[in-house]
Motif scaffolding. Sequence first.
Motif, PDB file in Angstrom:
ATOM      1  N   UNK A   1       0.825  -1.215   0.000  1.00  0.00           N
ATOM      2  CA  UNK A   1       0.000   0.000   0.000  1.00  0.00           C
ATOM      3  C   UNK A   1       0.856   1.261   0.000  1.00  0.00           C
ATOM      4  N   UNK A   2       2.074   1.171   0.570  1.00  0.00           N
ATOM      5  CA  UNK A   2       2.979   2.316   0.608  1.00  0.00           C
ATOM      6  C   UNK A   2       3.868   2.400  -0.635  1.00  0.00           C
ATOM      7  N   UNK A   3       3.841   1.365  -1.466  1.00  0.00           N
ATOM      8  CA  UNK A   3       4.645   1.384  -2.687  1.00  0.00           C
ATOM      9  C   UNK A   3       6.051   0.843  -2.535  1.00  0.00           C
ATOM     10  N   UNK A   4       6.358   0.148  -1.421  1.00  0.00           N
ATOM     11  CA  UNK A   4       7.684  -0.440  -1.218  1.00  0.00           C
ATOM     12  C   UNK A   4       7.642  -1.881  -1.722  1.00  0.00           C
ATOM     13  N   UNK A   5       7.843  -2.047  -3.034  1.00  0.00           N
ATOM     14  CA  UNK A   5       7.598  -3.341  -3.659  1.00  0.00           C
ATOM     15  C   UNK A   5       8.705  -4.359  -3.381  1.00  0.00           C
ATOM     16  N   UNK A   6       9.953  -3.902  -3.144  1.00  0.00           N
ATOM     17  CA  UNK A   6      11.020  -4.850  -2.806  1.00  0.00           C
ATOM     18  C   UNK A   6      10.748  -5.501  -1.454  1.00  0.00           C
ATOM     19  N   UNK A   7      10.344  -4.676  -0.498  1.00  0.00           N
ATOM     20  CA  UNK A   7       9.998  -5.198   0.825  1.00  0.00           C
ATOM     21  C   UNK A   7       8.777  -6.112   0.727  1.00  0.00           C
ATOM     22  N   UNK A   8       7.825  -5.730  -0.106  1.00  0.00           N
ATOM     23  CA  UNK A   8       6.636  -6.559  -0.310  1.00  0.00           C
ATOM     24  C   UNK A   8       7.015  -7.913  -0.915  1.00  0.00           C
ATOM     25  N   UNK A   9       7.971  -7.906  -1.864  1.00  0.00           N
ATOM     26  CA  UNK A   9       8.401  -9.146  -2.521  1.00  0.00           C
ATOM     27  C   UNK A   9       9.043 -10.099  -1.519  1.00  0.00           C
ATOM     28  N   UNK A  10       9.912  -9.557  -0.650  1.00  0.00           N
ATOM     29  CA  UNK A  10      10.585 -10.393   0.346  1.00  0.00           C
ATOM     30  C   UNK A  10       9.566 -11.003   1.312  1.00  0.00           C
ATOM     31  N   UNK A  11       8.648 -10.174   1.811  1.00  0.00           N
ATOM     32  CA  UNK A  11       7.645 -10.676   2.766  1.00  0.00           C
ATOM     33  C   UNK A  11       6.691 -11.667   2.097  1.00  0.00           C
ATOM     34  N   UNK A  12       6.397 -11.438   0.822  1.00  0.00           N
ATOM     35  CA  UNK A  12       5.515 -12.354   0.102  1.00  0.00           C
ATOM     36  C   UNK A  12       6.156 -13.744  -0.021  1.00  0.00           C
ATOM     37  N   UNK A  13       7.469 -13.759  -0.302  1.00  0.00           N
ATOM     38  CA  UNK A  13       8.174 -15.041  -0.413  1.00  0.00           C
ATOM     39  C   UNK A  13       8.242 -15.735   0.943  1.00  0.00           C
ATOM     40  N   UNK A  14       8.508 -14.971   2.016  1.00  0.00           N
ATOM     41  CA  UNK A  14       8.497 -15.547   3.367  1.00  0.00           C
ATOM     42  C   UNK A  14       7.131 -16.160   3.665  1.00  0.00           C
ATOM     43  N   UNK A  15       6.090 -15.435   3.294  1.00  0.00           N
ATOM     44  CA  UNK A  15       4.725 -15.892   3.544  1.00  0.00           C
ATOM     45  C   UNK A  15       4.461 -17.217   2.815  1.00  0.00           C
ATOM     46  N   UNK A  16       4.969 -17.314   1.579  1.00  0.00           N
ATOM     47  CA  UNK A  16       4.778 -18.546   0.801  1.00  0.00           C
ATOM     48  C   UNK A  16       5.425 -19.745   1.484  1.00  0.00           C
ATOM     49  N   UNK A  17       6.670 -19.550   1.963  1.00  0.00           N
ATOM     50  CA  UNK A  17       7.378 -20.661   2.608  1.00  0.00           C
ATOM     51  C   UNK A  17       6.691 -21.038   3.915  1.00  0.00           C
ATOM     52  N   UNK A  18       6.227 -20.047   4.667  1.00  0.00           N
ATOM     53  CA  UNK A  18       5.557 -20.369   5.927  1.00  0.00           C
ATOM     54  C   UNK A  18       4.202 -21.021   5.695  1.00  0.00           C
ATOM     55  N   UNK A  19       3.600 -20.749   4.565  1.00  0.00           N
ATOM     56  CA  UNK A  19       2.371 -21.452   4.218  1.00  0.00           C
ATOM     57  C   UNK A  19       2.659 -22.940   4.004  1.00  0.00           C
ATOM     58  N   UNK A  20       3.825 -23.235   3.383  1.00  0.00           N
ATOM     59  CA  UNK A  20       4.229 -24.636   3.204  1.00  0.00           C
ATOM     60  C   UNK A  20       4.526 -25.295   4.549  1.00  0.00           C
ATOM     61  N   UNK A  21       5.166 -24.539   5.455  1.00  0.00           N
ATOM     62  CA  UNK A  21       5.449 -25.071   6.800  1.00  0.00           C
ATOM     63  C   UNK A  21       4.139 -25.356   7.530  1.00  0.00           C
ATOM     64  N   UNK A  22       3.197 -24.428   7.386  1.00  0.00           N
ATOM     65  CA  UNK A  22       1.910 -24.583   8.067  1.00  0.00           C
ATOM     66  C   UNK A  22       1.152 -25.800   7.552  1.00  0.00           C
ATOM     67  N   UNK A  23       1.351 -26.125   6.285  1.00  0.00           N
ATOM     68  CA  UNK A  23       0.666 -27.272   5.688  1.00  0.00           C
ATOM     69  C   UNK A  23       1.477 -28.562   5.765  1.00  0.00           C
ATOM     70  N   UNK A  24       2.629 -28.525   6.444  1.00  0.00           N
ATOM     71  CA  UNK A  24       3.424 -29.733   6.644  1.00  0.00           C
ATOM     72  C   UNK A  24       4.272 -30.148   5.458  1.00  0.00           C
ATOM     73  N   UNK A  25       4.398 -29.289   4.444  1.00  0.00           N
ATOM     74  CA  UNK A  25       5.184 -29.649   3.263  1.00  0.00           C
ATOM     75  C   UNK A  25       6.662 -29.314   3.428  1.00  0.00           C
ATOM     76  N   UNK A  26       6.981 -28.428   4.373  1.00  0.00           N
ATOM     77  CA  UNK A  26       8.363 -28.058   4.669  1.00  0.00           C
ATOM     78  C   UNK A  26       8.533 -28.066   6.178  1.00  0.00           C
ATOM     79  N   UNK A  27       9.691 -28.568   6.642  1.00  0.00           N
ATOM     80  CA  UNK A  27       9.997 -28.593   8.070  1.00  0.00           C
ATOM     81  C   UNK A  27      10.834 -27.364   8.419  1.00  0.00           C
TER      82      UNK A  27
END
Length: 642
Positions: A54-80
């Motif tokens: 929303x603030x236009x900081x797309x690099x920071x958004x990209x990093x957090x989005x990737x972290x979110x993706x990996x933690x979604x896999x952890x939450x679903x048991x696909x990654x330890x």
Amino acid sequence: MADMEDYKELFVVESRESNETIAQALLTLEECNDRETIDEIFRSAHTIKGASASMGYMNLEKLCHTMEDVFDLIRNGKVVASAPLIDVFLGCTDEIEALLDSIEGGGDDQGENIEDLVTALDTWKENGNRADASSTEDGEAQRDPAESEAPVDGNARGSGERYRVTVTLVPECSMKDVRAMIALSNLGEIGSIISAKPGVEAIEDGNFEDHFEVIFESEAGAEAIQAAISGTDIVSVTVESADAPPAPEKKKEAKQQKSEHHGKTKEIKNIRVDIHLLDQMMNLVEDLVINRGRLKQIAQKNQIKEFDEALSMVGRSVADLQNLMMHIRMIPLSHIFNRLPRVVRDVAQHEGKEVDFIIDGGETELDRSVMDGLNDPLLHLIRNAVDHGIELPEERRAAGKPEKGCLHLTAMRDRDNVVIRIEDDGAGIDVERVRSKAVSKGLMTQEEAAALSEDQVNDLLFSPGFSTAETITDISGRGVGLDVVKAAIESMKGSINVRSTRGEGTCFELVLPPTMAIVEVMMVRINGRRCAIPISNVVEVAILKKDAVHRVGSSQVILLRDEVLPIHLLGDMFGGSNHGEVLVVLQYGSKKCGIVADVVEGQQEVVVKPLSTLIGSCPGVGGVTIPGDGEVVPVLDVNTMI
């Protein structure tokens, strides 16, 4: 809308809190892998991602989005959530902290390590639990990774040529562990790692100086190996046959490895304080103001030079403390304004209307006590403007207007007050309809209604239970009308006025004091009794000339500079007949009046306290104050008087 720069400080503070939550939860996750902690990290990363976008900081958004993706896999048991992966995440929190520091300092979100971190996280997304398989061999558990070679793949293919690969990083590289892990991961894709010096676990933990060595088997060739490893923060990659003697190790002075982010001390610039503590502080400041007045009276009575000098210094300190406290309690109106676009959208959709909503002046500040009471009146006026003011698209088209109506909300400072205007370009107020409604409700006769001026008709809108809505809907027509809005605004010592032009639109104007706690008043005596008048309502003080006073009906008026002003003697409030010789001219909105006083004692800052519920309401009195001598003095409510 307010410039996004206005929200940067709030964005940095809240994102930093979320980032600290992630860092603490990661350490908890390393000890105990539980679902609640994973969800907490996921939510915090999602919060930073949304705010960054929303603030236009797309690099920071990209990093957090990737972290979110990996933690979604952890939450679903696909990654330890293994130690190497948590290391990568901790590196991400360091990078987020650095980016927030850059943004706070006026920079942007360009970081040196973002791409490396995103690549490392993408590796975990693609490979899942296999990404750290090379660091979990049973045979390595008891060996010192810093001093011995560590076999990595016990089931090496046994085909291809063996190479000794030496990787050297820049000495100041702040994320050696992540960079080394990427290099090992890239090697694993084109061949097999036989051993490493120091061990793979030590390399991925960053436990090496500025270089490490890998014995590697591959059919890809030396050039492909070099291309796979080369990248940011890597000074050189040496690829030679494993049969050749190892290159002599460079002797270097042991250098302390210290993370750039963890090594610096962080100054705490923002803290959150319970609002009740601020209220207690405000009460203490008010007591200081009262006692400062008491000390002034004692000083004037005793005429002690040293006491006067000390009191002068204390008085300045109390004044500075008072101003600081008022500033701390001030809140931008944007906290209320930002909720209103959703209200406009919902009401417009419900009514089948199109509305362009414009907000200006959201940075204007009000005291928290005033802000708390403003939310409901403002909400009602906004809904009223969309529901009653702006017409349906076909009606606007027939009237030669754009189909899309315009609603403009403006806030500004005007001398000592804050002025808020809600303007629409709708149909305006139907004066004849208001007159007929007043007659049908029994508020007045047909003749009285016909004799009313247009301004007086508009004032009828604020009568209790008055509504021009023909049917009861979710939006209007339930008898909770503008009288409630007016009562709420006047309880905050403010005023509300309405201007309207038939067919062109309506403007509601709210005038509010920036604060209600400490005000400057004029002390006067009426029939020998003291009272206080807010200085913002005082226009002038003049000598009362008896021959200029005239009687009109049951009231008295005075001709002052070609202006006829009604006079109030306030005998009912202060007892007896008033024979004062001082005329104090008061103003509320565009209306003026005069009161007769015996003497004006001067101006001073006082703390206005509301009347006790045991006493109840008293018309004409807005509160009481206690000056330095301890006497309880009423504060006149000029709004009600006029």
